[in-house]
Design a protein around this motif. Structure first.
Motif, PDB file in Angstrom:
ATOM      1  N   THR A 742       0.838  -1.199   0.000  1.00 27.03           N
ATOM      2  CA  THR A 742       0.000   0.000   0.000  1.00 27.03           C
ATOM      3  C   THR A 742       0.876   1.252   0.000  1.00 27.03           C
ATOM      4  N   ASP A 743       0.217   2.397  -0.132  1.00 32.10           N
ATOM      5  CA  ASP A 743       0.956   3.662  -0.070  1.00 32.10           C
ATOM      6  C   ASP A 743       1.632   3.835   1.286  1.00 32.10           C
ATOM      7  N   MET A 744       0.918   3.472   2.345  1.00 29.58           N
ATOM      8  CA  MET A 744       1.500   3.609   3.689  1.00 29.58           C
ATOM      9  C   MET A 744       2.712   2.704   3.858  1.00 29.58           C
ATOM     10  N   ASP A 745       2.646   1.499   3.284  1.00 31.55           N
ATOM     11  CA  ASP A 745       3.810   0.606   3.344  1.00 31.55           C
ATOM     12  C   ASP A 745       4.982   1.204   2.582  1.00 31.55           C
ATOM     13  N   SER A 746       4.701   1.835   1.453  1.00 29.64           N
ATOM     14  CA  SER A 746       5.757   2.463   0.661  1.00 29.64           C
ATOM     15  C   SER A 746       6.421   3.586   1.435  1.00 29.64           C
ATOM     16  N   TYR A 747       5.607   4.428   2.097  1.00 28.42           N
ATOM     17  CA  TYR A 747       6.171   5.522   2.894  1.00 28.42           C
ATOM     18  C   TYR A 747       7.006   4.970   4.057  1.00 28.42           C
ATOM     19  N   ALA A 748       6.493   3.916   4.714  1.00 31.59           N
ATOM     20  CA  ALA A 748       7.221   3.334   5.844  1.00 31.59           C
ATOM     21  C   ALA A 748       8.558   2.753   5.401  1.00 31.59           C
ATOM     22  N   ALA A 749       8.564   2.062   4.246  1.00 33.84           N
ATOM     23  CA  ALA A 749       9.822   1.502   3.734  1.00 33.84           C
ATOM     24  C   ALA A 749      10.811   2.618   3.420  1.00 33.84           C
ATOM     25  N   LEU A 750      10.311   3.721   2.844  1.00 30.90           N
ATOM     26  CA  LEU A 750      11.204   4.836   2.527  1.00 30.90           C
ATOM     27  C   LEU A 750      11.721   5.495   3.800  1.00 30.90           C
ATOM     28  N   SER A 751      10.888   5.578   4.831  1.00 36.11           N
ATOM     29  CA  SER A 751      11.335   6.129   6.119  1.00 36.11           C
ATOM     30  C   SER A 751      12.448   5.274   6.716  1.00 36.11           C
ATOM     31  N   LEU A 752      12.298   3.957   6.606  1.00 36.15           N
ATOM     32  CA  LEU A 752      13.354   3.070   7.108  1.00 36.15           C
ATOM     33  C   LEU A 752      14.632   3.222   6.294  1.00 36.15           C
ATOM     34  N   LEU A 753      14.495   3.428   5.000  1.00 35.14           N
ATOM     35  CA  LEU A 753      15.690   3.656   4.170  1.00 35.14           C
ATOM     36  C   LEU A 753      16.373   4.957   4.570  1.00 35.14           C
ATOM     37  N   VAL A 754      15.591   5.970   4.968  1.00 31.86           N
ATOM     38  CA  VAL A 754      16.196   7.219   5.461  1.00 31.86           C
ATOM     39  C   VAL A 754      17.039   6.935   6.703  1.00 31.86           C
ATOM     40  N   MET A 755      16.487   6.148   7.632  1.00 29.48           N
ATOM     41  CA  MET A 755      17.239   5.801   8.847  1.00 29.48           C
ATOM     42  C   MET A 755      18.508   5.023   8.510  1.00 29.48           C
ATOM     43  N   ILE A 756      18.385   4.084   7.596  1.00 32.04           N
ATOM     44  CA  ILE A 756      19.547   3.263   7.238  1.00 32.04           C
ATOM     45  C   ILE A 756      20.612   4.117   6.565  1.00 32.04           C
ATOM     46  N   SER A 757      20.189   5.017   5.689  1.00 33.97           N
ATOM     47  CA  SER A 757      21.166   5.822   4.952  1.00 33.97           C
ATOM     48  C   SER A 757      21.898   6.800   5.857  1.00 33.97           C
ATOM     49  N   LYS A 758      21.279   7.205   6.967  1.00 32.61           N
ATOM     50  CA  LYS A 758      21.977   8.095   7.899  1.00 32.61           C
ATOM     51  C   LYS A 758      23.160   7.383   8.537  1.00 32.61           C
ATOM     52  N   ALA A 759      23.021   6.094   8.753  1.00 36.64           N
ATOM     53  CA  ALA A 759      24.144   5.321   9.293  1.00 36.64           C
ATOM     54  C   ALA A 759      25.031   4.772   8.189  1.00 36.64           C
TER      55      ALA A 759
END
Length: 1407
Positions: A742-759
């Motif tokens: 879903t759209d919400m799943d897509s946003y959540a996955a992108l949010s997790l990628l933001v966290m991962i990319s910071k590290a």
């Protein structure tokens, strides 16, 4: 020698008395002759065997007489003879006792020998025990300690554990013989049995009984005595006595009772022990006068009962009724715990399962009722243990399903218990209820409710099919004919009729059809006859009718006819119908059980959902046990897929920031268990499962928890828990390549990628094209998150040119969003952050953005104007939404430009300076070679330079500038002229200062200074803020935010704009605007503290604002500024103290936390205490007395240092002189009553009695001083304190006596004069500033804590700088000084202040 009888004496002196026919001792051997006599006895033994004891008894008795006075060698020699004699006695008696009949003389002789030998044997054992204990006590007194030393002593004395064990073995061997044959009748005397048993009881009292072999021998002896010598009752009493006294004997005695039960067949011994313990506890209570049993004895007995029940549950099942009454009393809680533990043990072993008899079921229910009732026991320890017992029963599936609901409900109630142990056990019980629930592995409440609803509908349909309802049409027809039917039956009931022939062979179904047809044909009499005929098919019905009255029979037949008529006709044969009904009934039973099961499941899930908010609140508990168990519970609830638990799972993330390492580790373990553990072994399946779990988690995480999750993600990446396969799944979810995303799943996955990319920035860098093609061109949320994802590239320390494709795409996306999207701010902020973090010319890029935005606004305005002209309207309209976004971008660019210059540019300048300095140093090392440039010294110079540069590397230009002044001021000429290299090493620091100054000047002049691009919009911002009616609230909020950011950049703009900012802060009606301005004020204070200092009192004023959100914000900001020493703590802190009693609990909690942290910063809280008391006691403020006491009780409790209390006691006593209102007296006295007094502080109270003695007539004041004296007397540990309390009490009584004498003297005067002078005791008059007498303050001991009446004002009241003080200068009220200089003096010269109380006292009395 058989002409006498040896009687076992109760006291050894009885054997020295001569009685006819009784043996008595004729001669007691002196100690010095004992060894030779013992040798004679040994020779007699060799010649006469055991008969020697008849002649030499007196020799061994002499050892008993002299006792511990003898040396060890004499005692040991006698004991060796006795051991040898006992063994020989066993051999000697064996053939004699096997004979059927014994000669009387032989019997008497051997009986005397047995008694003599056993008497000497047991008495010498006693002597050895007593002497060994005395020697140990003596050695202990002399200081010889240690187990090895004690063991050596035992060996030296000849009385080791091995010796004791050998003695008990010998005793056991002798008792194996049938000694009772020596008595006539064959019943051993009581004294003999008691004498033989005594060494066993002595062993039980000592630590030796922990030895398994010794314990088994002891109970073997006791078993023989019980079975053969009727020693059972005495043994019970003695064992219970030992049990009450010796804690170490609990386990050995329990094991011994089990041994007696199993080896000797004494099945009733355990229950008898229980009965004896109950009687012993009852008698102990009576002896203590009704007071509860001693804890030690109760504890030992309770532990024994519980352990015995574990070993003998079957035997103890019925015995528990003996001690069960102790559950109803409020005696020792340990007994209640033990009894309830016994019940739990029996329930888990004996009373479980389905095959219980009725009696066992009743007993089981009684035990469960007791356990249930004691979940609310008065003792927290009992409640804790009972919850643990329920935990065990639930774990072992011993709780009937019918009881689980009530137990669960009460366990939920225990989550509110005051005791942390009880709360912890309650959470554990709820957790095991979840783990062992009989309903389902998935407890989604919504799913269960849907299933229940579906099954209930099926059940209702089945019930309708089995019991069809009447046809509405037929019911209406019946109502029309009912009167005729009743009339017909009533007229023909008594008519005798004969059965019609055709009915005799008719089937039941045909009869029903005939009845309906007759009713329809209105032949009601025939229908009545057929009913009577049909009744014969049901004999019971006919019998029932025969007992009815005539009127009831009429109703009976009418009802039958109605039911047959209105129920629809059955279209099946009766056989088929019966078969179908049987099948339907069977299916109905199944559905009923399914519905009942689902109802229980739903109710269970509802109870768990009810408990979750309570457990969620315990996550923030101060008790580590609460937090740990709450985390475990939510972990378990997550595995059962309980929807309401997801909030608690998300709240657990906040504990990642906890200072307690155990809590942090518990959260990390829980999240690893919930989200990173997977049963799938395939890499792809595992990655997909973990990614799906984390995406689901993101849907329940708020902004604050997201930061904590980011911290966990960082750790998981470092440990390799998040693999590339998982990251790949996140990208696929973002792009919706996985079905069902879903759209919400897509946003959540992108949010997790933001966290991962910071590290791990390489994640974003490797997929920059994907971000550019899909993220920046998607919907608003995708663009916002993509911009945040790109910002992580700043960690690569690489910048890109402004014409890079990523900036081009970002620019186009930003402009599109600016013009058409409903949302803008978050994406714009992230985009500008990315530009300043990665672009090499961010100012050029941002200028381009601003130009395009301004152009679009102009185009929009022109378009609007053209439209209005065509429509004939004169008023112009403004595109408020675009203008709001444009103004927001202005502020954010200004802020980012400041950060860019202050950090990025300044860091680059420092780097260049470092390179330049390293080159210079390298050249100097090559040119200069001398005595002062040794390699070691050069190394030190290099280290100094590197350290200087590294210290500066983490600083911004602004922080560098704040330190530069102190560095320059401390610089001086070097005393060592040879250290030219070290001086040269400071050139880098000087260059850094120059760079910092340059950056500051650029920030001051070239960002929002005159003539700059951003400064052109400053008048617009001021106009928007000054005319709120002409713009929307959103536009004004954006203007305020941008304006405060402009102020952050430049001190000139800040100074000029503070008036407008404070005006908005105090007069605006928009809550969000005022809240943002309060936060901005704190930011400005951090950057320009000198500029904002005169305006700080406005923040204090809004602490009493009506809006809750504004009060909360003000408390947070002031707490931050004060604790970080950005605002000086003055008298206005009293306004902060008022918030301790705020009507909103959150504000009160935050304020209390602030004062607690302030109390931990040296003397900070002590310094402001006089100001707080002064302000809150001011009659003009009119603080309610109850509220005042709540505030002062909390704040005073934070003063812990004795010397601070002593100083405050003296200050408060002095304040009595300045107070004129009775309320002020009560307040001051109450504050004094809150302190804990030591000797010095109480002396201060006595010394300053003159300050408050004329106020003691006030009831409230006297009550407070009475409280002080009572509390001090209770806590006083030394007589000096009690003496001081008595002294103060005497002086107070003396003051009242003087007052009474004055009143008596006044009675002798004239009545009129007495009436005119009869007033309350004269209080200190209110002093006006003009009446204060000046005194010169000593510069050597400054003290601003003196009363204002004794101080000379530093400046005239009319020229004071503080506007706040200026407005209050003419008010007649007692006002305490700020004590600022005195506070500093207290902090710096603590010792001087408290070491010279006399001089300070004298100074205060000078007028």
């Amino acid at each position: 020698m058989s002409n006498f009888e040896f009687c076992i004496p109760l006291q050894k002196d009885e054997l020295l008395e001569s009685h006819a026919g009784k043996y008595h001792v004729e001669d007691v051997v002196q100690p010095r002759l004992l060894l030779s006599k013992l040798q004679d006895a040994a020779r007699a033994y060799n010649s006469e065997n055991i008969d020697y004891i008849l002649e030499h008894f007196d020799t061994y008795f002499s050892i008993i007489v002299h006792g511990t006075k003898l040396e060890w060698n004499v005692i040991n020699k006698g004991f060796e003879h006795m051991i040898r004699t006992v063994k020989s006695l066993c051999v000697h008696l064996e053939p004699i006792l096997q004979e059927q009949t014994l000669d009387e003389d032989l019997r008497v002789k051997n009986l005397n020998i047995v008694k003599m030998v056993m008497y000497l044997f047991t008495e010498i054992i006693k002597i050895k025990d007593v002497k060994l204990a005395a020697d140990k006590l003596k050695k202990l007194t002399l200081g010889k300690k240690g187990k090895k030393a004690a063991s050596d002593e035992d060996e030296l004395c000849g009385w080791t554990e091995a010796d004791k064990q050998a003695a008990l073995i010998s005793l056991h061997l002798l008792l194996q013989q049938p000694l009772s044959h020596l008595w006539d009748p064959p019943l051993a005397e009581h004294n003999f049995v008691t004498m033989v048993a005594e060494p066993c009881y002595k062993a039980l009292e000592e630590q030796i009984v922990k030895n398994k072999t010794v314990r088994e021998i002891v109970f073997q002896i006791l078993g023989v005595l019980i079975k053969k010598y009727n020693h059972g009752t005495s043994c019970l009493i003695k064992l219970v006595q030992i049990l009450q006294m010796a804690e170490h004997s609990v386990s050995p005695i329990c094991a011994g009772v089990v041994q007696l039960t199993k080896d000797f067949g004494l099945g009733t011994f355990g229950p008898q022990m229980v009965r004896e313990i109950a009687e012993a506890l009852a008698s102990t209570e009576e002896e203590n006068g009704g007071v509860a049993t001693e804890q030690g004895a109760a504890k030992n007995c309770g532990a024994f009962l519980l352990e015995l029940t574990k070993e003998l549950p079957k035997e103890m099942t019925n015995a528990i009724a003996t001690i069960q009454p102790y559950l109803e009393s409020d005696e020792s809680y340990t007994i209640r715990i033990s009894v309830l533990g016994m019940m739990c043990e029996i329930l888990s072993v004996e009373l479980r399962g389905e095959g219980l008899s009725d009696e066992q079921r009743i007993q089981r229910d009684d035990f469960l009722d007791d356990l249930y009732e004691h979940m609310l026991d008065l003792s927290a320890y009992v409640r804790h243990k009972v919850l643990q017992f329920w935990y065990r029963l639930m774990r072992e599936l011993c709780i009937p399903v019918t009881r689980q609901r009530s137990v669960l409900q009460r366990a939920i109630g225990r989550l509110r218990d005051k005791a942390a142990l009880v709360r912890k056990a309650a959470i554990q019980l709820l957790k095991v209820f979840l783990e062992c629930n009989p309903f389902s592995a998935q407890l989604k409440l919504k799913v269960l409710e849907e299933q229940l609803e579906t099954e209930q509908k099926i059940l209702e349909d089945l019930q309708k099919r089995i019991n069809p309802r009447p046809d509405p049409e037929l019911v209406k027809k019946w109502e029309k004919i009912e009167k005729d039917v009743v009339k017909t039956i009533k007229e023909n009931m008594d008519t005798l009729t004969q059965d019609e022939p055709e009915l005799s062979q008719a089937t039941l179904e045909n009869l029903y059809v005939a009845i309906r047809r007759s009713v329809q044909e209105k032949d009601y009499f025939k229908a009545y006859l057929i009913v009577k005929h049909t009744e014969r098919q049901y004999p019971d019905a006919k019998l029932l009718r025969c007992d009815m009255e005539k009127s009831d029979q009429l109703d009976y037949f009418v009802a039958l006819l109605r039911n047959i008529f209105v129920i629809p006709e059955r279209r099946q044969s009766l056989t088929q119908q019966c078969e179908n009904e049987l099948a339907l009934h069977k299916r109905l039973e199944e559905k009923e059980s399914i519905v009942a099961f689902l109802q229980e499941s739903v109710h269970f899930s509802q109870l768990i959902a009810e408990a979750i908010p309570l457990i969620n609140s315990l996550l923030m508990s101060k008790q580590a046990g609460d937090v740990s168990e709450a985390i475990d519970f939510f972990t378990t609830a997550h595995h059962f897929n309980i929807e309401s638990a997801k909030v608690g799972v998300a709240n657990m993330l906040q504990l990642v920031w906890s200072p307690d390492q155990e809590k942090r580790e518990a959260v990390e373990r829980a999240y690893r268990d919930m989200y990173l553990e997977c049963d799938s072994k395939a890499e792809r399946a595992r990655a997909f499962t973990i990614a799906s779990k984390l995406v689901s988690l993101m849907g329940h995480v708020d902004r604050g928890s997201a930061l904590a999750l980011e911290h966990l993600v960082d750790k998981w990446l470092a440990k390799g828990d998040i693999t590339p396969a998982i990251i790949q799944v996140f990208w696929e979810m973002f792009l919706k390549k996985i079905d069902g995303t879903t759209d919400m799943d897509s946003y959540a996955a992108l949010s997790l990628l933001v966290m991962i990319s910071k590290a791990k920035p390489s994640v974003a860098l490797a997929n920059i094209e994907v971000i550019q093609a899909h993220g920046l061109t998607g919907d608003y949320n995708s663009r916002r998150l993509s911009a945040e994802l790109l910002t992580s590239l700043s960690k690569k320390n690489q910048r890109y040119p402004a014409d890079h494709t990523i900036f081009t795409t970002l620019y186009e996306s930003l402009m599109e969003t600016f013009s058409s999207s409903d949302k803008f701010s978050s994406f714009a902020a992230s985009s500008i952050d990315f530009i300043y973090a990665v672009c090499d010319t961010p100012d050029v890029m941002c200028t381009k953005i601003l130009t395009e935005m301004y152009k679009r606004i102009e185009e929009m305005c022109k378009s609007i104007e053209d439209t209005l002209v065509k429509d004939g309207e004169e008023e112009a309209s403004i595109p408020y939404e675009l203008l709001t976004r444009f103004i927001f971008v202005l502020g954010h660019i200004a802020l980012q430009q400041l950060i860019y210059l202050d950090i990025s540019v300044y860091s680059e300048l420092r780097r260049r300076n470092q390179v330049r300095e390293e080159r210079k140093a390298e050249e100097k090392r090559k040119k200069k070679v001398g005595a002062f440039a040794t390699p070691a010294r050069r190394g030190r110079i290099d280290d100094l330079r590197r350290q200087t540069l590294m210290n500066a590397s983490n600083a911004s230009a602004s922080s560098r500038g704040q330190r530069s002044a102190s560095v320059v001021s401390n610089k001086g000429p070097s005393t060592n002229t040879t250290m030219t290299e070290e001086e040269a090493g400071l050139e880098g620091a000087v260059a850094d200062d120059a760079d910092a100054e340059y950056v500051r000047s650029v920030c001051e002049q070239n960002i929002v200074g005159a003539g700059t691009t951003l400064a052109r919009y400053l008048p617009l911002l001021k106009w928007l803020l000054s005319h709120p009616a002409r713009c929307t609230p959103a536009l004004q909020a954006a203007a305020a935010l941008t304006f405060t950011r402009y102020m952050l950049v430049s001190s000139i703009v800040c100074e000029d704009g503070l008036v407008l900012m404070v005006t908005l802060l105090t007069k605006s009606k928009t809550v969000s605007l005022r809240t943002n301005l309060t936060i901005a004020f704190a930011d400005l204070t951090l950057r320009f503290p000198n500029l904002t200092q005169p305006w700080t009192h406005h923040i204090y004023q809004i602490l009493s604002d009506e809006e809750l959100e504004i009060r909360q914000c003000a408390v947070k900001m002031l707490s931050f500024l004060v604790l970080h020493e950005m605002v000086r703590v003055k008298g206005q802190i009293a306004d902060m103290a008022l918030c301790c009693a705020d009507k909103d609990s959150r504000v009160a909690t935050m304020t209390k936390l602030f004062f607690k942290q302030l109390s931990q910063k040296g003397n900070a809280l002590y310094n402001v205490m006089p100001d707080i008391i002064s302000r809150l006691s001011d009659p003009e403020l009119n603080v309610p007395e109850e509220q005042y006491r709540v505030i002062m009780k909390y704040i005073t409790s934070l003063i812990q240092k004795d010397r601070q209390m002593e100083a405050l006691v003296e200050k408060l006593c002095q304040r009595f002189k300045l107070s004129t209102e009775e309320r002020q007296w009560r307040d001051l006295a109450y504050c004094l009553s809150l302190f804990s007094y030591n000797e010095r502080s109480f002396r201060k109270l006595i010394e300053n009695l003159d300050c408050y003695k004329d106020k003691l007539h006030c009831k409230g004041v006297m009550e407070s001083f009475t409280t002080i004296m009572n509390n001090t007397s209770k806590t006083a540990r030394v007589n000096e304190m009690k003496t001081l309390v008595t002294e103060l009490g005497d002086k107070i009584e003396e003051c009242f006596a003087v007052r009474d004498r004055e009143e008596v003297e006044g009675d002798t005067e004239a009545v009129g004069e007495r009436e005119s002078n009869r007033v309350e005791p004269k209080a200190t008059p209110r002093r006006k500033p003009a009446q204060r007498r000046n005194r010169r303050r000593s510069s050597s001991s400054p003290d601003e804590n003196d009363p204002p009446g004794n101080r000379e004002p530093a400046t005239p009241l009319s020229v004071r700088k503080s506007a706040r003080k200026g407005t209050r200068k003419n008010k007649v009220t007692y006002d305490y000084d700020s004590d600022e200089s005195a506070d500093d003096d207290f902090q710096k010269k603590d010792e001087d202040v408290f070491k010279k109380p006399t001089s300070r006292k004298v100074t205060r009395k000078r007028i």
